[in-house]
Motif scaffolding. Structure first.
Motif, PDB file in Angstrom:
ATOM      1  N   PHE A   1       0.613  -1.102  -0.011  1.00 36.66           N
ATOM      2  CA  PHE A   1       0.057   0.085   0.158  1.00 36.66           C
ATOM      3  C   PHE A   1       1.070   1.152  -0.080  1.00 36.66           C
ATOM      4  O   PHE A   1       1.769   1.426   0.875  1.00 36.66           O
ATOM      5  CB  PHE A   1      -0.925   0.036   1.170  1.00 36.66           C
ATOM      6  CG  PHE A   1      -1.728  -1.275   1.553  1.00 36.66           C
ATOM      7  CD1 PHE A   1      -2.518  -1.780   0.755  1.00 36.66           C
ATOM      8  CD2 PHE A   1      -1.301  -2.221   2.416  1.00 36.66           C
ATOM      9  CE1 PHE A   1      -3.259  -2.729   0.942  1.00 36.66           C
ATOM     10  CE2 PHE A   1      -1.740  -3.211   2.800  1.00 36.66           C
ATOM     11  CZ  PHE A   1      -2.901  -3.648   1.942  1.00 36.66           C
ATOM     12  N   ASP A   2       0.816   2.197  -0.917  1.00 39.54           N
ATOM     13  CA  ASP A   2       1.657   3.186  -1.109  1.00 39.54           C
ATOM     14  C   ASP A   2       0.726   4.652  -1.471  1.00 39.54           C
ATOM     15  O   ASP A   2      -0.227   4.532  -1.957  1.00 39.54           O
ATOM     16  CB  ASP A   2       2.501   3.023  -2.417  1.00 39.54           C
ATOM     17  CG  ASP A   2       3.728   3.938  -2.574  1.00 39.54           C
ATOM     18  OD1 ASP A   2       3.754   4.880  -1.707  1.00 39.54           O
ATOM     19  OD2 ASP A   2       4.642   3.737  -3.137  1.00 39.54           O
TER      20      ASP A   2
ATOM     21  N   GLY B   1       5.528  -2.771   3.630  1.00 43.25           N
ATOM     22  CA  GLY B   1       3.969  -3.167   3.745  1.00 43.25           C
ATOM     23  C   GLY B   1       3.257  -1.736   3.358  1.00 43.25           C
ATOM     24  O   GLY B   1       2.331  -1.749   2.545  1.00 43.25           O
ATOM     25  N   ILE B   2       3.540  -0.647   4.056  1.00 42.49           N
ATOM     26  CA  ILE B   2       2.997   0.665   3.697  1.00 42.49           C
ATOM     27  C   ILE B   2       4.299   1.625   3.412  1.00 42.49           C
ATOM     28  O   ILE B   2       5.168   1.293   4.214  1.00 42.49           O
ATOM     29  CB  ILE B   2       2.190   1.278   4.891  1.00 42.49           C
ATOM     30  CG1 ILE B   2       0.996   0.170   5.429  1.00 42.49           C
ATOM     31  CG2 ILE B   2       1.773   2.593   4.553  1.00 42.49           C
ATOM     32  CD1 ILE B   2       0.113   0.588   6.581  1.00 42.49           C
TER      33      ILE B   2
ATOM     34  N   SER C   1      10.342  -2.516   5.764  1.00 41.39           N
ATOM     35  CA  SER C   1       9.892  -1.927   6.752  1.00 41.39           C
ATOM     36  C   SER C   1       8.273  -2.351   6.745  1.00 41.39           C
ATOM     37  O   SER C   1       7.808  -2.699   5.858  1.00 41.39           O
ATOM     38  CB  SER C   1       9.502  -0.378   6.765  1.00 41.39           C
ATOM     39  OG  SER C   1      10.998  -0.095   6.805  1.00 41.39           O
ATOM     40  N   GLY C   2       7.826  -2.537   7.862  1.00 43.72           N
ATOM     41  CA  GLY C   2       6.313  -2.892   8.159  1.00 43.72           C
ATOM     42  C   GLY C   2       5.398  -1.508   7.592  1.00 43.72           C
ATOM     43  O   GLY C   2       4.619  -1.539   6.439  1.00 43.72           O
ATOM     44  N   ALA C   3       6.011  -0.241   8.030  1.00 43.03           N
ATOM     45  CA  ALA C   3       5.648   1.070   7.356  1.00 43.03           C
ATOM     46  C   ALA C   3       6.645   1.875   7.179  1.00 43.03           C
ATOM     47  O   ALA C   3       7.451   1.975   8.352  1.00 43.03           O
ATOM     48  CB  ALA C   3       4.432   1.432   8.158  1.00 43.03           C
ATOM     49  N   GLU C   4       6.899   2.535   6.222  1.00 39.67           N
ATOM     50  CA  GLU C   4       7.918   3.594   6.042  1.00 39.67           C
ATOM     51  C   GLU C   4       7.153   4.843   5.775  1.00 39.67           C
ATOM     52  O   GLU C   4       6.732   5.129   4.510  1.00 39.67           O
ATOM     53  CB  GLU C   4       8.876   3.263   4.895  1.00 39.67           C
ATOM     54  CG  GLU C   4       9.930   4.030   5.020  1.00 39.67           C
ATOM     55  CD  GLU C   4      11.285   3.870   4.427  1.00 39.67           C
ATOM     56  OE1 GLU C   4      12.020   4.432   3.757  1.00 39.67           O
ATOM     57  OE2 GLU C   4      11.596   2.339   4.465  1.00 39.67           O
TER      58      GLU C   4
END
Length: 403
Positions: free
Chosen positions: A236-237, A266-267, A302-305
C-alpha cells in the motif's frame, strides 16, 4: 479466534489461453504512440483485439471474454461500464497493455461478491509484470503543482475538485500487473491519481504484482477492503498529498514468495520529497490494517515507512511473521529527504518485525501478542479476533493461504 484459511494463490488464476513473448514498448510510457484506434460506438471494437481511445460510452458484457492487446484509454466525457462477472485478459509480455481512465472520464466497474470483475494475464504460465495495470486520473489537488503527468500512460492529473468523481471500482481483481518500461516507469496493480471523494472504491484485490499493489498519488478518495498478495514492492503506497481514509487493508506474502525488490514495504508513505511543506500534505488515516510476511526468503524492509513530510494515523494495526520470516524495521520515519510522522493506536505485533527507526515522530506503542497468529495441524493460519484487518471481508475472492 477467527480462522483464516490460506491456500495457494494459483487457485485464483483464471485459465489462460494464449501466450506472447513479444514486447512493444510504444504507449507504455508518456509517449503514447499506440493510441491510433478510435472507438466511437458500442460495436466499434474487436473483443479479441481490444485497444484504442474510447470516445463514447461503452459497456463490456460478462458473456464475452475480452483480450486487451494494447493501450485502452477512456477519453474525457465518456464512461466505460464493466458488467459484474466480466473477465478481461491482457496480452502478456508487453509494456503497452493497460487500462487508463483520463480526467473527466469514468470507469463503472461494479462487480459483486458472487461475480467479481477480473483483470488477468493471458499467459499459460502467468507471472508478475505480464501487463501494465489500471490507471485512473482525477481532478483533486496534488502537491506536485497545479497539474502533473502520470508516470505511466501519459495522463494529466491534478486540479481543485476534491469531490472528483472518476466512477466506481468495486469487487475488482487485478492479477500479474506491474510491467516495467524502464528504471523510472513501472505500472502498479491499481494507480489512483488525484481521485476524489465522490469516486467509489471498495473490495479490490491485487495478486502477484511486480511493483506496488495499490498506490495513491494525491487524492481524497476513501477506500474500503483492499487485499494485496505477493507484491514485489510496496503493498500500500501513498504520496503527493493523499488525505483519504483506507479501511480494512490486508497485505500478505506467502511462504513460497521469493521475488521482491530491494526495498519492499507493507506501507510506504511520502508527501513531497522536494518540498516537505508543499500542500496538500499527505495525511491519510488507516483503519484496521494487517501486514504479514510468511516468507523466510524475503524480508520486508519496513512494516511501514512514513517519510518526506507525510503524516499518517493508523488505528488497529497488526504486524506479524511466522518462523524465520522477518521485517527489517517495524516503523521507519527517518529519510534524508525529510522525516515523517506516525500516530498509532491499538498496534499489535508478533514475530520478527524489527525495531522502529525514528527520525521523525512515532506516537503510540506496540503490544506483543504471541498468540495473534497460530498455525494449525494442517498449516492453517488463524488470527485473533479484532487484531488488524477483518479477513472475512475478502471471502468473495475465494482466496485462502496455508503457511
Amino acid at each position: 479466534m477467527k480462522t483464516i484459511k490460506f491456500l495457494s494463490i494459483c487457485a485464483l488464476s483464471v485459465l489462460a489461453f494464449s501466450c506472447s513473448s513479444d514486447d512493444d514498448n510504444n504507449g507504455g510510457g508518456n509517449d503514447n504512440k499506440k493510441f491510433d484506434l478510435e472507438i466511437d460506438a458500442q460495436d466499434d471494437f474487436d473483443a479479441q483485439d481490444f485497444k484504442g481511445n474510447i470516445n463514447t460510452n461503452i459497456k463490456l458484457s460478462a458473456s464475452t471474454e475480452y483480450l486487451l492487446t494494447g493501450p485502452l484509454k477512456v477519453k474525457s466525457g465518456n464512461t466505460l461500464t464493466i458488467e459484474a462477472g466480466t473477465i478481461i485478459k491482457a496480452k502478456s509480455g508487453r509494456t503497452d497493455v493497460f487500462l487508463a481512465v483520463e480526467q473527466g472520464a469514468k470507469i463503472e466497474a461494479k462487480g459483486t461478491a458472487a461475480a467479481p470483475i477480473r483483470f488477468t494475464s493471458d499467459a499459460s504460465n502467468p507471472a508478475p509484470g505480464d501487463w501494465g495495470g489500471i490507471v485512473v486520473a482525477g481532478k483533486t489537488p496534488t502537491n506536485k503543482g497545479a497539474t502533473a503527468e502520470t508516470e505511466v500512460a501519459g495522463l494529466n492529473y491534478g486540479g481543485t475538485d476534491t469531490e472528483d468523481n472518476s466512477g466506481t471500482l468495486s469487487y475488482v481483481i487485478a492479477e500479474y500487473t506491474g510491467a516495467k518500461i524502464n528504471g523510472e516507469q513501472e505500472f502498479n496493480g491499481i494507480s489512483l491519481y488525484t481521485i476524489g471523494t465522490k469516486t467509489t472504491i471498495n473490495n479490490i484485490a491485487v495478486f502477484n504484482g511486480a511493483d506496488d499493489g495499490v498506490e495513491f498519488f494525491g487524492g481524497t478518495v476513501n477506500v474500503e477492503n483492499i487485499l494485496c498478495v505477493n507484491i514485489k514492492d510496496d503493498m500500500f503506497d501513498f504520496t503527493e498529498g493523499y488525505t483519504g481514509k483506507i479501511t480494512n487493508a490486508f497485505g500478505v506474502r506467502e511462504k513460497d514468495f521469493s521475488d521482491a525488490t530491494e526495498d519492499p514495504r507493507g506501507i510506504e508513505g511520502d508527501s513531497n520529497g522536494s518540498n516537505t511543506a508543499a500542500t496538500p500534505v499527505s495525511k491519510p488515516t488507516f483503519e484496521n490494517v494487517t501486514i504479514i510476511n510468511l516468507s523466510a526468503d524475503t524480508a520486508l524492509k519496513s512494516g511501514a515507512e512514513i517519510r518526506r513530510g507525510s503524516e499518517v494515523t493508523i488505528n488497529n494495526l497488526f504486524f506479524g511473521t511466522v518462523g524465520t520470516a522477518s521485517f527489517g524495521n517495524r516503523i521507519d520515519t527517518k529519510d534524508d529527504k525529510g522525516d515523517g510522522t506516525v500516530t498509532i493506536t491499538g498496534a499489535v505485533q508478533q514475530g520478527n518485525v524489527g525495531e522502529d527507526k525514528i527520525g521523525g515522530t512515532i506516537n503510540g506503542t506496540f503490544t506483543t501478542n504471541d498468540n495473534a497468529i497460530t498455525i494449525g495441524a494442517d498449516n492453517v493460519v488463524s488470527i485473533a479476533n479484532g487484531v488488524g484487518a477483518d479477513f472475512s471481508k475478502f471471502s468473495w475472492t475465494n482466496y485462502t493461504v496455508k503457511n
